[in-house]
Design a protein around this motif. Structure first.
Motif, mmCIF file in Angstrom:
data_model
loop_
_atom_site.group_PDB
_atom_site.id
_atom_site.type_symbol
_atom_site.label_atom_id
_atom_site.label_comp_id
_atom_site.label_asym_id
_atom_site.label_seq_id
_atom_site.Cartn_x
_atom_site.Cartn_y
_atom_site.Cartn_z
ATOM 1 N N LYS A 135 0.854 -1.187 0.000
ATOM 2 C CA LYS A 135 0.000 0.000 0.000
ATOM 3 C C LYS A 135 0.894 1.242 0.000
ATOM 4 O O LYS A 135 1.721 1.408 -0.876
ATOM 5 C CB LYS A 135 -0.973 -0.053 1.183
ATOM 6 C CG LYS A 135 -1.968 -1.215 1.076
ATOM 7 C CD LYS A 135 -2.972 -1.223 2.210
ATOM 8 C CE LYS A 135 -3.975 -2.369 2.040
ATOM 9 N NZ LYS A 135 -4.944 -2.459 3.146
ATOM 10 N N GLY A 266 -5.286 -12.302 -2.016
ATOM 11 C CA GLY A 266 -4.516 -11.095 -2.313
ATOM 12 C C GLY A 266 -3.573 -10.757 -1.183
ATOM 13 O O GLY A 266 -3.542 -11.428 -0.147
ATOM 14 N N PHE A 269 -6.557 -7.488 2.661
ATOM 15 C CA PHE A 269 -7.990 -7.747 2.547
ATOM 16 C C PHE A 269 -8.683 -6.745 1.629
ATOM 17 O O PHE A 269 -8.587 -5.536 1.808
ATOM 18 C CB PHE A 269 -8.656 -7.699 3.920
ATOM 19 C CG PHE A 269 -10.154 -7.786 3.849
ATOM 20 C CD1 PHE A 269 -10.765 -8.942 3.399
ATOM 21 C CD2 PHE A 269 -10.945 -6.706 4.206
ATOM 22 C CE1 PHE A 269 -12.158 -9.031 3.309
ATOM 23 C CE2 PHE A 269 -12.326 -6.771 4.143
ATOM 24 C CZ PHE A 269 -12.937 -7.942 3.682
ATOM 25 N N GLU A 270 -9.364 -7.263 0.646
ATOM 26 C CA GLU A 270 -10.258 -6.502 -0.212
ATOM 27 C C GLU A 270 -11.546 -7.319 -0.323
ATOM 28 O O GLU A 270 -11.508 -8.467 -0.777
ATOM 29 C CB GLU A 270 -9.660 -6.284 -1.605
ATOM 30 C CG GLU A 270 -8.382 -5.456 -1.632
ATOM 31 C CD GLU A 270 -8.620 -3.992 -1.319
ATOM 32 O OE1 GLU A 270 -9.806 -3.581 -1.349
ATOM 33 O OE2 GLU A 270 -7.643 -3.286 -1.025
ATOM 34 N N PRO A 271 -12.680 -6.763 0.093
ATOM 35 C CA PRO A 271 -13.908 -7.574 0.133
ATOM 36 C C PRO A 271 -14.298 -8.177 -1.212
ATOM 37 O O PRO A 271 -14.671 -9.355 -1.284
ATOM 38 C CB PRO A 271 -14.967 -6.600 0.658
ATOM 39 C CG PRO A 271 -14.375 -5.242 0.558
ATOM 40 C CD PRO A 271 -12.904 -5.411 0.625
ATOM 41 N N ALA A 273 -12.362 -8.828 -3.898
ATOM 42 C CA ALA A 273 -11.397 -9.853 -4.294
ATOM 43 C C ALA A 273 -11.589 -11.133 -3.486
ATOM 44 O O ALA A 273 -11.445 -12.251 -4.009
ATOM 45 C CB ALA A 273 -9.971 -9.327 -4.110
ATOM 46 N N THR A 274 -11.937 -10.967 -2.208
ATOM 47 C CA THR A 274 -12.160 -12.146 -1.358
ATOM 48 C C THR A 274 -13.346 -12.963 -1.864
ATOM 49 O O THR A 274 -13.245 -14.186 -2.049
ATOM 50 C CB THR A 274 -12.393 -11.714 0.098
ATOM 51 O OG1 THR A 274 -11.221 -11.045 0.590
ATOM 52 C CG2 THR A 274 -12.688 -12.916 0.982
ATOM 53 N N GLU A 296 -17.873 -7.473 3.290
ATOM 54 C CA GLU A 296 -18.217 -8.358 2.172
ATOM 55 C C GLU A 296 -19.715 -8.309 1.880
ATOM 56 O O GLU A 296 -20.131 -8.207 0.717
ATOM 57 C CB GLU A 296 -17.774 -9.787 2.506
ATOM 58 C CG GLU A 296 -16.258 -9.967 2.487
ATOM 59 C CD GLU A 296 -15.759 -11.135 3.327
ATOM 60 O OE1 GLU A 296 -14.538 -11.286 3.430
ATOM 61 O OE2 GLU A 296 -16.589 -11.891 3.893
#
Length: 550
Positions: A135, A266, A269-271, A273-274, A296
C-alpha cells in the motif's frame, strides 16, 4: 474431578477433552507426513501471484529455501524476521525457517520505522525477509532509515522479494536453488523448541514478543481445523494477515494438518477480491474478523458471487454482533461457521464453537473449551467464581507460550507459578461450559463507584439501526473518577447524531451506563487483525477535552 467440558460442582472451571492425543510433531515433520500422503493434492493457491502448488511442489520449494538459508549462515535458534503482506514468499519462509529450527519473527505489515526498529532489536533478528512495499508503506526506505538510526548489530542479512534488489541487500529468489536434504535432515529438532515470535497486537500499549513452540502451534492448528470437521477436500480462503496467528496458525498450518488447500485472495484484505476468489476457487471455508464479513456483505453486487460451496469458517478477533452472525449463516451459506476465542500468548485458540452447536450458542458465546486446555474464571481474590459469575479468564495447558522473549518480568506477570496464563479478559461460563467474553479487565470503567463493562453498552448500542460500529471506553473525570465515552460509526447513508444515541439509551439502560460523551466518527484506530485500540481512542479524547494524562 472428572475431566469434562462442563463445569463441575457449580464452579467456573472446565477441562478440554483429552480423548484425541496431542500431536508430537515438529512443523517440518507434519509437512513431510502430509506431502507423503497427498503429494499431488492442491496445497496452495495465490490468485494475485498466479501460483498453484501441490503438496509435493510446496515441500520441495520449502527445502530449497531452507537450504538457501543454511548457505547464507542462518542456523537453528537464529531469529529471522518476515515483513510482508500475504505473499507466497511469506508462506515459504514460515515453513523453511521451521525446517532448520530458526525462529520466525512475525512483523506487522503496518509497522512504521520506530516499531520496526523496536521489533528487530527486541529479539535480535539476524535476518529479515521483506517485501519492497505494501500500500503506502515503502519497506525498503523504512529499513534503510532504521539501519541508519538504530543499533541493529545482529542484523546481517536483508532478503528482498521481487526483481529489484537494493544495494547492500540480497535477493530472496537467489535463496531458491538446489536443496540439500542430508544437511536439512541432520538438524536436530524437538517439538518443544521455540519456533515463532508473535508480537502482541498492541491494543493496550507497547507490543511484547510471545514465543511459541512447534508443539504450541501444530496442536492448536490441528484442533482448530478439526473442530470445523476439515478434511483434504476443504478449500480455505485466507484473507486475514499471515503475520498473525489467525493467518499462519489457524489458516496455513491448519490446512497442512488436514491436507486441505489454502487459497489466498490477495496481499491484503479486499472484500470484492475475497468473494471473487471464494466464488472462482469453490472455497468451502472462509476466515475473517467481523468487520471483514460486514464489508463483504455490504458490497452492492454481493448477490452476484457464487458462495454455494461455503459451509464453514471462523469469525474471531473481536466480538461479533448477533445480527452479523445470523447474516453470515443465512446469506453466505456458512451454516457451520464457528466462533473462536483466544490470544497470541495461547497459540491462539482456547474456546471454539462446534459446527453443530445450537445457533443461539454460536451467536451469543465463543463456544466451549478446546481439547487439552484448562480454564477457570476467577474473582479479584483469585478464587474460582460460581457458574454465571463474571471474572478474569485464566488458561493453562499445551497452548500457553514459552514466555515473552527476553522479558522474564512480564512473563512472570502473565503466567503464574502454577502455569495459569492471566488473559486480562473478563468472561463468564454457563452450566454447559459455553464461554462469553464480557470485556477486558483494564477496560472496566469505574464511574462514581459503579463498575461499568463496555461490552454490555456496546451490545445495546448495536441495537440502534443506524449504528454500524460502537466502541465504549472510560475517560478520567474529577467528580466521578471516570465517565463513559462512546465512539460510533454509522452505517453508510445513515444520519446519526450524539443526541440520537443519548435518546436511544435514556431509560433503557441504567443512567450510569449512558455515555456522557458521544462522538460520531468515520473510522476507529484498529490493529491489522481488526481489534479496536481503545487506548488510542482514550488518549485522543483526553487530548481533545484537555484532560491531563495520569
Amino acid at each position: 474431578m472428572a475431566l469434562t467440558r462442563t463445569p463441575q460442582n457449580g464452579q467456573s472451571h472446565v477441562h478440554g477433552d483429552t480423548a484425541a492425543p496431542l500431536l508430537d510433531l515438529t512443523i517440518p515433520a507434519l509437512l513431510a507426513q502430509t506431502a507423503a500422503r497427498l503429494p499431488d493434492h492442491p496445497c496452495a493457491v495465490f490468485t494475485a501471484q498466479d501460483v498453484r502448488w501441490t503438496y509435493a511442489e510446496f515441500a520441495d520449494r520449502v527445502d530449497q529455501l531452507a537450504t538457501g538459508f543454511l548457505r547464507a549462515g542462518i542456523s537453528k535458534g537464529d531469529r529471522v524476521g518476515i515483513w510482508s503482506p500475504n505473499r507466497v514468499e511469506w508462506l515459504l519462509t514460515q515453513f523453511a525457517t521451521a525446517r532448520i529450527g530458526a525462529i520466525l519473527v512475525c512483523i506487522n505489515p503496518a509497522y512504521r520505522p520506530s516499531e520496526l526498529g523496536y521489533a528487530l532489536k527486541t529479539v535480535g533478528c539476524k535476518a529479515i525477509v521483506t517485501a519492497t512495499q505494501f500500500k503506502s508503506s515503502d519497506y525498503i526506505a523504512m529499513l534503510q532509515e532504521v539501519q541508519a538510526k538504530a543499533d541493529l548489530s545482529d542484523l546481517t542479512h536483508i532478503f528482498v522479494m521481487g526483481d529489484q534488489t537494493p544495494s547492500g541487500m540480497s535477493s530472496f529468489d537467489d535463496l531458491l536453488g538446489k536443496s540439500d536434504p542430508m544437511a536439512l535432515d541432520a538438524i536436530a529438532l524437538d517439538p518443544h523448541d521455540p519456533i515463532n515470535i508473535q508480537f502482541t497486537s498492541g491494543t493496550t500499549g507497547s507490543p511484547k514478543g510471545a514465543c511459541l513452540t512447534h508443539h504450541n502451534i501444530v496442536n492448536n492448528a490441528h484442533f482448530t481445523t478439526a473442530t470445523m470437521n476439515f478434511t483434504k477436500d476443504d478449500r480455505l480462503c485466507i484473507p486475514v494477515p499471515f503475520y498473525h496467528c489467525f493467518g499462519m496458525v489457524m489458516g496455513t498450518l491448519g490446512c497442512v494438518t488436514k491436507g486441505a488447500t489454502m487459497v489466498i485472495p490477495g496481499e491484503g484484505f479486499e472484500p470484492a477480491a475475497t468473494l471473487q476468489t471464494v466464488s472462482d476457487e469453490k472455497c468451502t471455508a472462509l476466515f475473517g474478523v467481523p468487520t471483514m464479513f460486514v464489508a463483504e456483505m455490504a458490497l452492492p453486487d454481493f448477490d452476484s458471487y457464487d458462495l454455494s460451496h461455503l459451509r464453514t469458517g471462523i469469525m474471531a478477533g473481536a466480538p461479533c454482533p448477533i445480527a452479523v452472525m445470523r447474516r453470515v449463516q443465512a446469506d453466505m451459506n456458512m451454516s457451520e461457521v464457528t466462533i473462536a476465542y483466544g490470544m497470541t500468548e495461547t497459540s491462539p485458540v482456547s474456546f471454539q464453537s462446534n459446527v453443530d452447536d445450537p445457533i443461539q450458542q454460536r451467536v451469543s458465546s465463543v463456544g466451549r473449551i478446546h481439547p487439552h486446555v484448562e480454564v477457570r474464571i476467577v474473582g479479584e481474590d483469585g478464587a474460582t467464581v460460581p457458574v454465571g459469575a463474571q471474572g478474569e479468564l485464566l488458561t493453562r495447558g499445551y497452548s500457553v507460550m514459552r514466555g515473552y522473549w527476553g522479558d522474564d518480568a512480564k512473563t512472570a506477570d502473565s503466567i503464574d507459578a502454577d502455569g495459569w496464563m492471566h488473559t486480562g479478559d473478563l468472561a463468564t461460563l454457563d452450566a454447559e461450559g459455553y464461554c462469553t467474553i464480557t470485556g477486558r479487565v483494564k477496560d472496566m470503567i469505574c464511574r462514581g463507584g459503579e463498575n461499568v463493562f463496555p461490552k454490555e453498552i456496546e451490545d445495546y448500542l448495536f441495537e440502534h439501526p443506524a449504528v454500524a460500529t460502537a466502541q465504549v471506553f472510560g475517560i478520567p473525570d474529577d467528580k466521578l473518577g471516570e465517565i463513559v465515552c462512546a465512539w460510533i460509526i454509522p452505517h453508510d447513508g445513515q444520519s446519526l447524531t450524539a443526541n440520537d444515541i443519548t435518546a436511544h439509551c435514556k431509560d433503557q439502560i441504567a443512567y450510569f451506563k449512558v455515555p456522557a460523551i458521544v462522538r460520531i466518527v468515520d473510522e476507529m484506530p484498529m490493529t491489522v487483525t481488526g481489534k479496536p485500540q481503545k487506548f488510542i481512542m482514550r488518549d485522543k479524547m483526553m487530548s481533545e477535552l484537555g484532560i491531563a494524562a495520569d
